[in-house]
Design a protein around this motif. Structure first.
Motif, PDB file in Angstrom:
ATOM      1  N   ILE A   1      35.275  41.243  46.359  1.00 17.17           N
ATOM      2  CA  ILE A   1      34.031  40.768  46.419  1.00 17.17           C
ATOM      3  C   ILE A   1      33.908  39.506  47.285  1.00 17.17           C
ATOM      4  O   ILE A   1      32.887  39.047  47.839  1.00 17.17           O
TER       5      ILE A   1
ATOM      6  N   LYS B   1      28.175  45.386  39.064  1.00 16.14           N
ATOM      7  CA  LYS B   1      27.725  44.018  38.516  1.00 16.14           C
ATOM      8  C   LYS B   1      29.054  42.892  38.404  1.00 16.14           C
ATOM      9  O   LYS B   1      30.242  43.338  37.976  1.00 16.14           O
ATOM     10  N   HIS B   2      28.832  41.597  38.631  1.00 14.53           N
ATOM     11  CA  HIS B   2      29.796  40.735  38.516  1.00 14.53           C
ATOM     12  C   HIS B   2      29.027  39.404  38.266  1.00 14.53           C
ATOM     13  O   HIS B   2      27.798  39.150  38.787  1.00 14.53           O
ATOM     14  N   THR B   3      29.875  38.435  37.964  1.00  8.44           N
ATOM     15  CA  THR B   3      29.173  37.068  37.847  1.00  8.44           C
ATOM     16  C   THR B   3      29.945  36.115  38.718  1.00  8.44           C
ATOM     17  O   THR B   3      31.056  36.322  39.180  1.00  8.44           O
TER      18      THR B   3
ATOM     19  N   GLU C   1      26.013  43.074  44.410  1.00  8.69           N
ATOM     20  CA  GLU C   1      26.028  43.891  43.071  1.00  8.69           C
ATOM     21  C   GLU C   1      25.764  45.215  43.362  1.00  8.69           C
ATOM     22  O   GLU C   1      26.388  46.182  42.731  1.00  8.69           O
TER      23      GLU C   1
ATOM     24  N   HIS D   1      24.426  37.724  46.361  1.00 10.13           N
ATOM     25  CA  HIS D   1      25.013  38.338  45.062  1.00 10.13           C
ATOM     26  C   HIS D   1      24.302  39.359  44.654  1.00 10.13           C
ATOM     27  O   HIS D   1      24.844  40.430  44.294  1.00 10.13           O
TER      28      HIS D   1
ATOM     29  N   ALA E   1      34.321  35.178  41.731  1.00  7.02           N
ATOM     30  CA  ALA E   1      33.619  36.126  41.136  1.00  7.02           C
ATOM     31  C   ALA E   1      34.515  36.777  40.268  1.00  7.02           C
ATOM     32  O   ALA E   1      35.874  37.031  40.635  1.00  7.02           O
ATOM     33  N   ASP E   2      34.085  37.558  39.110  1.00  7.22           N
ATOM     34  CA  ASP E   2      35.142  38.245  38.310  1.00  7.22           C
ATOM     35  C   ASP E   2      35.129  39.681  39.218  1.00  7.22           C
ATOM     36  O   ASP E   2      34.356  39.909  40.032  1.00  7.22           O
ATOM     37  N   GLY E   3      35.663  40.516  38.371  1.00  3.31           N
ATOM     38  CA  GLY E   3      35.752  41.932  38.815  1.00  3.31           C
ATOM     39  C   GLY E   3      37.016  42.025  39.908  1.00  3.31           C
ATOM     40  O   GLY E   3      38.144  41.017  39.758  1.00  3.31           O
ATOM     41  N   ASP E   4      36.708  42.780  40.945  1.00  2.60           N
ATOM     42  CA  ASP E   4      37.565  43.092  42.195  1.00  2.60           C
ATOM     43  C   ASP E   4      37.509  41.739  42.971  1.00  2.60           C
ATOM     44  O   ASP E   4      36.718  41.784  44.043  1.00  2.60           O
ATOM     45  N   SER E   5      38.156  40.590  42.446  1.00 10.87           N
ATOM     46  CA  SER E   5      37.725  39.288  43.060  1.00 10.87           C
ATOM     47  C   SER E   5      38.188  39.273  44.555  1.00 10.87           C
ATOM     48  O   SER E   5      37.276  38.751  45.391  1.00 10.87           O
TER      49      SER E   5
END
Length: 461
Positions: A125, A206-208, A201, A197, A118-122
């Motif tokens: 998350i 939001k993250h992918t 979120e 997911h 996952a992107d962001g604060d991996s």
């Protein structure tokens, strides 16, 4: 013993033939002990069981501490150590019986494997995904798609099929036992990941997510079961220690141990029994009793032969007195109870060559030949002991001897100077079960005193 030198030699061949003749008694002894031995062993077991029952009833009335107080410090520590080991072993046994994973017998495990980032604060998350995938909803999905055999399994054993890691990436593996609805499970797990997911979120922004692995795989047993193998080995060592400690315990320790490791239901079921006396006729015990009876009869008969005051067979006569035997004359003379004891078939087989007039002729010719060879003419025929039962055979032998050129004198009774001093030699007639060792010893002693050579003996059976 019954001889002058206190030695009786046993002819084993004759001994075993005598046992065969008495086969009815041998079988009867076996049958009697086939009953007595199981009864004796059952009484012994019942007594021990009733004593043990009384002991456990007394222990059942005590508290845990009171039971342990009946032991000294070292004994107590041994018992408590085995209580702990027993619990570990029971836990492992329960696990082996109920665990889906432990019960899977395959070199390869089929798994549903998902791995994504996952992107962001991996890190945060991924940890959130890992925690959510371990929850009861995921367990419910897996349970629903297992075969009917496993659907009622405890939650812990279902959870064991789900392996989740959240370090660096989210890694999910679901072990699929035989019968799992793989297609539906894959669809519902993917839907569950999408649901999580959405939830994450809302909480973390939001993250992918990007899948690295999303497929069914086969993994070797070693890759998944290393911990199980290690744990099984450790428990095997614990079992060995339990056994070693148990076998070094005394009865008091074992009794207390049983009370501490048994369930209340087991204890109540045992101590509620009443003292009993049960007779067990198992095949093993009957066989042991039968064999014991046969060997005991054979031993008693051997003792009887050794300590008997009468000569039982020609082998005993020859070996004990070191005297030549001219042969044996046999006739089946048993009647009534004796006939029941001595089997006629085996008797005839045993004495096959000595039961007719030919045997009488043979022994008479042997005596005549010996006398002629040594230049002896006047022969005394000594009837040793009570030979009444063999009188007919004795007379036939004497008649045969008198038919030769020899001067034959029958000596039936006391030997003295009048009837023995003029003899050239003597032959002793011995009757089975009638002639005593003392009769033969006395005849040999008198002959030796008068310096009359005893050239041999004839045995009547």
């Amino acid at each position: 013993m019954n001889t002058s030198d206190n030695i009786v030699n046993i002819n084993l061949k004759e001994y075993f033939w005598s046992l065969l003749e008495q086969w009815k008694c041998v079988i009867a002894a076996g049958l009697v002990f086939a009953v007595l031995v199981p009864v004796a062993l059952s009484l012994k077991d019942s007594r021990a069981r009733n004593n043990e029952l009384a002991t456990f009833k007394e222990l059942a009335s005590m508290s845990r501490e009171e039971m342990l107080d009946t032991l000294n410090k070292d004994e107590r520590e041994m018992v408590l150590s085995n209580v702990y080991r027993d619990q570990l072993l029971k836990n492992q046994s329960s696990y082996n019986d109920n665990s889906i994973f432990a019960g899977m017998d395959s070199d390869k495990f089929v798994v549903l494997h998902y791995s994504f980032v996952a992107d962001g604060d991996s890190a945060q998350i991924c940890s959130a995904y890992a925690a959510a995938l371990r929850d009861s909803d995921t367990i419910a999905i897996v349970r629903k798609n297992l075969s009917d055999t496993y659907k009622d399994a405890d939650e812990g054993y279902i959870r064991e099929l789900i392996m989740v890691s959240g370090e660096g990436c989210v890694d999910l593996m679901v072990i699929m036992p035989e019968g799992t609805n793989e297609a539906v499970l894959a669809s519902e797990i993917e839907a569950r990941i999408e649901e999580i997911h959405t939830q994450i979120e809302e909480a973390l922004g939001k993250h992918t997510i990007t899948y690295i692995v999303s497929e069914k795989q086969e993994l070797a047993y070693d890759e998944l079961a290393a911990d199980l193998v290690t744990r099984t080995h450790e428990l095997s060592l614990i079992k060995d220690k339990y056994d070693a400690t148990y076998y070094s315990m005394n009865d008091a320790q074992r009794n207390v141990l049983w009370m501490l490791i048994s369930s209340p239901e087991e204890i109540d079921a045992y101590v509620s029994q009443s003292p009993s006396m049960n007779i067990e006729f198992s095949k093993g015990r009957i066989a042991i009793g039968f064999v014991v009876g046969i060997f005991l009869y054979a031993f008693i008969y051997l003792v009887y032969i050794v300590f008997s005051s009468v000569v039982q067979n020609p082998g005993l006569f020859v070996e004990t007195f070191k005297t030549r035997s001219f042969g044996k004359v046999s006739s089946y003379r048993y009647k009534g109870l004796s006939a029941l004891i001595h089997g006629k078939v085996f008797y005839k087989m045993h004495h096959k060559g000595s039961m007719d007039d030919a045997a009488i002729t043979s022994v008479a010719e042997s005596v005549i030949a010996s006398c002629e060879h040594n230049g002896l003419n006047k022969v005394g025929i000594i009837l040793a002991g009570n030979m009444k039962d063999y009188s007919a055979q004795c007379e036939k032998v004497i008649k045969k001897l008198k038919g030769s050129k020899m001067d034959v004198v029958k000596l039936d009774g006391e030997l003295n100077d009048d009837n023995i001093s003029k003899l050239d030699c003597a032959v002793i007639l011995v009757g089975s079960g009638k002639t005593k060792y003392g009769n033969v010893s006395e005849a040999l002693r008198i002959c030796d005193y008068y310096k009359k050579n005893v050239i041999g003996g004839i045995y009547f059976d």
